[in-house]
Design an enzyme around this catalytic site. Structure first.
Site, PDB file in Angstrom:
ATOM      1  N   GLU A   1       8.500 -16.525 -13.627  1.00 32.83           N
ATOM      2  CA  GLU A   1       9.637 -16.963 -14.431  1.00 32.83           C
ATOM      3  C   GLU A   1      10.258 -15.751 -15.146  1.00 32.83           C
ATOM      4  O   GLU A   1      11.485 -15.614 -15.222  1.00 32.83           O
ATOM      5  CB  GLU A   1       9.140 -18.003 -15.449  1.00 32.83           C
ATOM      6  CG  GLU A   1      10.189 -18.603 -16.345  1.00 32.83           C
ATOM      7  CD  GLU A   1      11.299 -19.318 -15.589  1.00 32.83           C
ATOM      8  OE1 GLU A   1      11.132 -19.594 -14.378  1.00 32.83           O
ATOM      9  OE2 GLU A   1      12.350 -19.580 -16.204  1.00 32.83           O
ATOM     10  N   TYR A   2       9.390 -14.869 -15.636  1.00 32.46           N
ATOM     11  CA  TYR A   2       9.862 -13.648 -16.293  1.00 32.46           C
ATOM     12  C   TYR A   2      10.694 -12.829 -15.293  1.00 32.46           C
ATOM     13  O   TYR A   2      11.783 -12.363 -15.615  1.00 32.46           O
ATOM     14  CB  TYR A   2       8.657 -12.837 -16.785  1.00 32.46           C
ATOM     15  CG  TYR A   2       9.007 -11.534 -17.466  1.00 32.46           C
ATOM     16  CD1 TYR A   2       9.216 -11.486 -18.839  1.00 32.46           C
ATOM     17  CD2 TYR A   2       9.121 -10.358 -16.738  1.00 32.46           C
ATOM     18  CE1 TYR A   2       9.536 -10.297 -19.477  1.00 32.46           C
ATOM     19  CE2 TYR A   2       9.441  -9.165 -17.361  1.00 32.46           C
ATOM     20  CZ  TYR A   2       9.649  -9.137 -18.727  1.00 32.46           C
ATOM     21  OH  TYR A   2       9.964  -7.947 -19.339  1.00 32.46           O
TER      22      TYR A   2
ATOM     23  N   LYS B   1      -8.015   7.303 -35.349  1.00 37.20           N
ATOM     24  CA  LYS B   1      -7.354   8.473 -34.769  1.00 37.20           C
ATOM     25  C   LYS B   1      -7.282   8.230 -33.264  1.00 37.20           C
ATOM     26  O   LYS B   1      -8.278   8.343 -32.550  1.00 37.20           O
ATOM     27  CB  LYS B   1      -8.106   9.762 -35.076  1.00 37.20           C
ATOM     28  CG  LYS B   1      -7.323  10.990 -34.637  1.00 37.20           C
ATOM     29  CD  LYS B   1      -7.860  12.259 -35.245  1.00 37.20           C
ATOM     30  CE  LYS B   1      -6.906  13.434 -35.047  1.00 37.20           C
ATOM     31  NZ  LYS B   1      -6.470  13.642 -33.679  1.00 37.20           N
TER      32      LYS B   1
ATOM     33  N   CYS C   1     -33.634   3.367   0.519  1.00 40.32           N
ATOM     34  CA  CYS C   1     -34.936   3.596   1.120  1.00 40.32           C
ATOM     35  C   CYS C   1     -35.337   2.303   1.817  1.00 40.32           C
ATOM     36  O   CYS C   1     -35.186   1.215   1.269  1.00 40.32           O
ATOM     37  CB  CYS C   1     -35.934   3.926   0.016  1.00 40.32           C
ATOM     38  SG  CYS C   1     -37.632   3.727   0.525  1.00 40.32           S
TER      39      CYS C   1
HETATM   40  S1  IVH Z   1      -0.940  11.192 -38.968  1.00 39.61           S
HETATM   41  C1  IVH Z   1       1.112  14.294 -41.241  1.00 39.61           C
HETATM   42  N1  IVH Z   1      -2.390   9.268 -37.969  1.00 39.61           N
HETATM   43  O1  IVH Z   1      -3.450  13.379 -34.428  1.00 39.61           O
HETATM   44  C2  IVH Z   1       0.070  13.614 -40.444  1.00 39.61           C
HETATM   45  N2  IVH Z   1      -2.044  11.199 -36.640  1.00 39.61           N
HETATM   46  O2  IVH Z   1      -3.057  16.333 -35.793  1.00 39.61           O
HETATM   47  C3  IVH Z   1       0.566  13.369 -39.115  1.00 39.61           C
HETATM   48  N3  IVH Z   1      -3.118  11.064 -34.427  1.00 39.61           N
HETATM   49  O3  IVH Z   1      -1.261  14.739 -32.543  1.00 39.61           O
HETATM   50  C4  IVH Z   1      -0.357  12.666 -38.254  1.00 39.61           C
HETATM   51  N4  IVH Z   1      -3.959   9.059 -34.678  1.00 39.61           N
HETATM   52  O4  IVH Z   1      -0.759  12.285 -32.633  1.00 39.61           O
HETATM   53  C5  IVH Z   1      -1.878  10.481 -37.763  1.00 39.61           C
HETATM   54  N5  IVH Z   1      -3.625   7.448 -37.220  1.00 39.61           N
HETATM   55  C6  IVH Z   1      -3.112   8.668 -37.005  1.00 39.61           C
HETATM   56  C7  IVH Z   1      -3.310   9.371 -35.813  1.00 39.61           C
HETATM   57  C8  IVH Z   1      -2.775  10.637 -35.660  1.00 39.61           C
HETATM   58  C9  IVH Z   1      -3.823  10.085 -33.866  1.00 39.61           C
HETATM   59  C10 IVH Z   1      -2.806  12.350 -33.757  1.00 39.61           C
HETATM   60  C11 IVH Z   1      -1.367  12.716 -33.790  1.00 39.61           C
HETATM   61  C12 IVH Z   1      -1.363  14.208 -33.826  1.00 39.61           C
HETATM   62  C13 IVH Z   1      -2.685  14.548 -34.361  1.00 39.61           C
HETATM   63  C14 IVH Z   1      -2.522  15.110 -35.739  1.00 39.61           C
END
Ligand code: IVH
Length: 691
Positions: free
Chosen positions: A35-36, A121, A437
């Protein structure tokens, strides 16, 4: 332009984007794919016919345009900073950060704790999304922080990224910063598809994300399953009632339907950060994507401004990393391990490397296909991955680092023509990934598994011979093959750990009782690869005697019901191994015996095509034994009585099934009647005991 088209196009866009958001961000599809597709094609056709209708934020722009010659440079209005990494991986990392923040803000010990936001992160590629008047106009990579690359075309293909913001009053300019990444399941699926098509695979999700975004052909980028999470802002103009904290900003972005990760908290002081760090560390491997740590941020923007920056790093944020799950090392050698099922698993011996929190010296190479695909050779520099408690694995070879004296390819069958544990032949069956084996019962690596299987309830049914005892018997060298079980005296058994006189006597009796068995059980007990209970029964029924089975060729075996080439090959290979024949002979010498028949090569089973129902308790036969006898004669045992039932075998306390049989006029038999049915005197099936 007729306004009807305009309105229809706008309605289609709205609807498609709504489904898109539900599917890619909320993970809760609202309509079937077909459908999409229909809605999408209608919009495409409309825009093709009336090009003046096309808008930069139309979902049709997501499929990727023409290949690019290169990426244009983009100067960031607000530099894209990096983030300081706390090298201390323990709790003190959070304490050190909090202490620095408090000091810079001039807070005394008696002042209240600082408000923080903590998040993940993400392990992908940083992207700046520029929305003007709510419409996505540009997407750029971080580059050196000052200047990045214009990757708008590719980013438009990421369905989770909205092409316009969901708000009635968008800011004049809103730059959203975040990470483009690939979920692990998307990565695995993508690689499986590539592998099937004989196309190159991605090394890891991170490379997958980064490589896709920097792909010059947006059509190719569109095929890569990418995701996005926002974690901050760039340039902002004209945002009425802009939030005053980081966490409120992420909430606001989420309302505009920008994907924001749910794994985030706010809290006070170092304790909250440590709690988040530890909570995520414990769940890291269950997250659907890779992370390399957590990020702590001072939540209030006014305090962030007060703290400012050192060189390119803000003083108000820090990344607290977890141990890396991938590292580089070299392959010192390749060996094999023989598993409990006889599979030879190739293992790379590695120069010790600290990965995923432990020192790793071995990594699995899975099987020959994986070795070939990754082309791993001794001396290579490789990337090893260890995530959680998963066995470390070699994910890729750094081909540019291969020694100039090219090491040769590794081939399991060439290197190990015979099993390193028992000297039996190693084979790779058609359609199987593993080299195996053929030692089966004889191979020490397979001994415990083979014994447990042999003694199992559906095999020789030696009650009391469980894994604890099997461990002892094998470890003490008392049992090498199942035939040795029949030579165990009661005294020997009583001398084992946790064996009282009484249980030793019981076990001895169970061993003795197991000698009288059926051919089907015996065949099943041998643990021939790919021969399960049903196949064993079919083989017993068809051949009637073990000697006929032993003499059967692959062609003979293929005549048996449900036996295909793989099963036939497994059987022939098993009996071609002299060790296995020896074990069979010793079992027969020890007194293991069964009822043999002429088999049904010439005639169908006595009960072929008949359906029987068992009910109540029979005087001598157990339910399983009766079922087995019926099936050996070609009959079927059903669970309920119907008009199609040919016989009901009723014992003591037969209940409703008996009543039903009487009602339907089905022939009712007792145990003697069943046995008479199975032993007709027309000589069709001449049974004899084989001692
Ligand atoms: S904040 C001023 N938050 O980490 C701060 N960065 O060195 C700017 N990254 O390549 C970054 N998760 O892409 C921030 N929750 C998060 C993050 C994050 C991954 C990466 C970002 C950058 C590196 C920062």
């Amino acid at each position: 332009m007729p306004s009807g088209f305009l309105a229809r196009a706008a309605a289609l866009r709205r609807e498609i984007e709504r489904h898109n958001y539900a599917y890619y961000v909320l993970d809760a599809p609202t309509i079937p794919d077909a459908e999409y597709d229909r809605l999408f094609r209608e919009l495409q056709a409309l825009e093709a016919e009336h090009p003046e209708l096309a808008t930069p934020d139309s979902p049709t722009r997501r499929v990727g345009g023409k290949p690019l010659g290169g990426f244009a440079s983009v100067r960031h209005a607000v530099p894209m900073l990096s983030i300081r990494t706390e090298t201390d991986t323990e709790a003190s990392g959070a304490q050190a950060f909090d202490a620095r923040v408090r000091k810079e803000l001039g807070l005394a010990d008696s002042d209240p704790p600082v408000d923080y936001a903590a998040e993940l992160k993400f392990d992908g590629l940083a992207i700046n999304l520029r929305y003007e008047q709510g419409v996505l106009v540009q997407a750029a990579t971080r580059g050196d922080g000052e200047t990045g690359e214009d990757v708008t075309q590719n980013v438009r293909t990421i369905h989770a990224i909205p092409l316009h913001l969901k708000t009635g009053s968008p800011p004049a300019v809103l730059e959203v910063r975040g990470e483009v990444f690939m979920r692990r399941d998307d990565f695995e699926r993508y690689n499986a598809k590539q592998r099937e098509a004989g196309k190159p695979t991605l090394v890891n999700p991170r490379n997958g994300a980064a490589g896709s975004i920097r792909q010059l052909d947006p059509k190719l980028a569109a095929q890569r399953p990418l995701s996005f999470f926002a974690y901050g802002l760039g340039e902002v103009q004209g945002w009425k009632q802009a939030p005053l904290t980081h966490s409120a900003t992420l909430d606001a972005l989420e309302k505009m339907e920008i994907p924001v990760c749910g794994e985030r908290v706010t809290g006070q002081g170092a304790a909250a950060l440590i709690a988040f760090h530890d909570d995520i560390a414990a769940r890291r491997d269950q997250l659907p994507f890779d992370i390399d740590g957590v990020v702590y941020k001072v939540n209030r923007f006014d305090l962030q401004r007060e703290l400012g920056f050192v060189t390119r790093e803000p003083r108000w944020a820090v990344a607290h990393k977890y141990p890396a799950q991938e590292q580089m090392t070299t392959v010192l050698g390749i060996e094999v391990q023989v598993g409990r099922t006889g599979a030879l698993t190739p293992v790379a011996r590695l120069a010790p490397v600290f990965v995923g929190g432990v020192t790793v010296t071995n990594a699995t190479l899975h099987n020959q296909d994986e070795i070939d695909r990754k082309d791993v050779r001794v001396g290579d520099t490789v990337i090893v991955r260890r995530a959680g408690d998963v066995i470390p694995e070699v994910v890729a070879v750094m081909l540019d680092r291969r020694p100039t004296s090219e090491p040769s390819r590794f081939n399991i069958l060439q290197r190990y023509p015979v099993c390193p544990e028992c000297g039996s032949h190693v084979v790779r069956l058609e359609g199987e990934a593993a080299a195996r084996c053929t030692g089966g019962l004889y191979c020490p690596a397979q001994r415990k598994q083979a014994l447990l299987h042999f003694a199992g309830r559906r095999a020789m049914d030696i009650e009391g011979l469980g894994d604890k005892l099997v461990d002892q018997l094998v470890d003490l060298g008392l049992v090498h093959t199942p035939a040795d079980v029949y030579g165990l005296s009661q005294e020997t058994l009583a001398s084992l750990e946790r064996m009282a006189e009484k249980s030793a006597a019981n076990l001895r009796a169970a061993i003795e009782a197991s000698k009288a068995t059926t051919l089907a059980r015996f065949i099943f007990a041998l643990g021939i690869r790919n021969v399960g209970e049903a196949t064993a029964r079919d083989l017993a029924l068809y051949f009637g005697s073990l000697d006929k089975l032993l003499a059967a060729t692959e062609t003979d075996l293929l005549a048996v019901r449900d036996v295909g080439p793989i099963v036939a090959q497994s059987i022939v290979q098993f009996f071609a191994e002299p060790h296995n024949i020896e074990v069979v002979k010793r079992l027969r010498d020890a007194g293991v015996r069964w009822l043999e028949s002429t088999g049904v090569q010439q005639s169908a089973g006595i009960l072929a095509g008949k359906t029987l129902v068992l009910t109540g308790t029979l005087p001598t036969l157990t339910r399983d034994a009766a079922k087995e006898m019926i099936e050996a004669a070609g009959g079927k045992v059903a669970g309920s009585v119907s008009k199609k039932t040919d016989y009901v075998v009723a014992g003591e306390e037969a209940g409703s099934k008996l009543a039903k049989a009487q009602e339907l006029g089905v022939t009712i038999l007792d145990e003697a009647g069943l046995l008479a049915l199975l032993e007709p005197d027309d000589g069709n099936a001449q049974h004899r005991f084989d001692f």
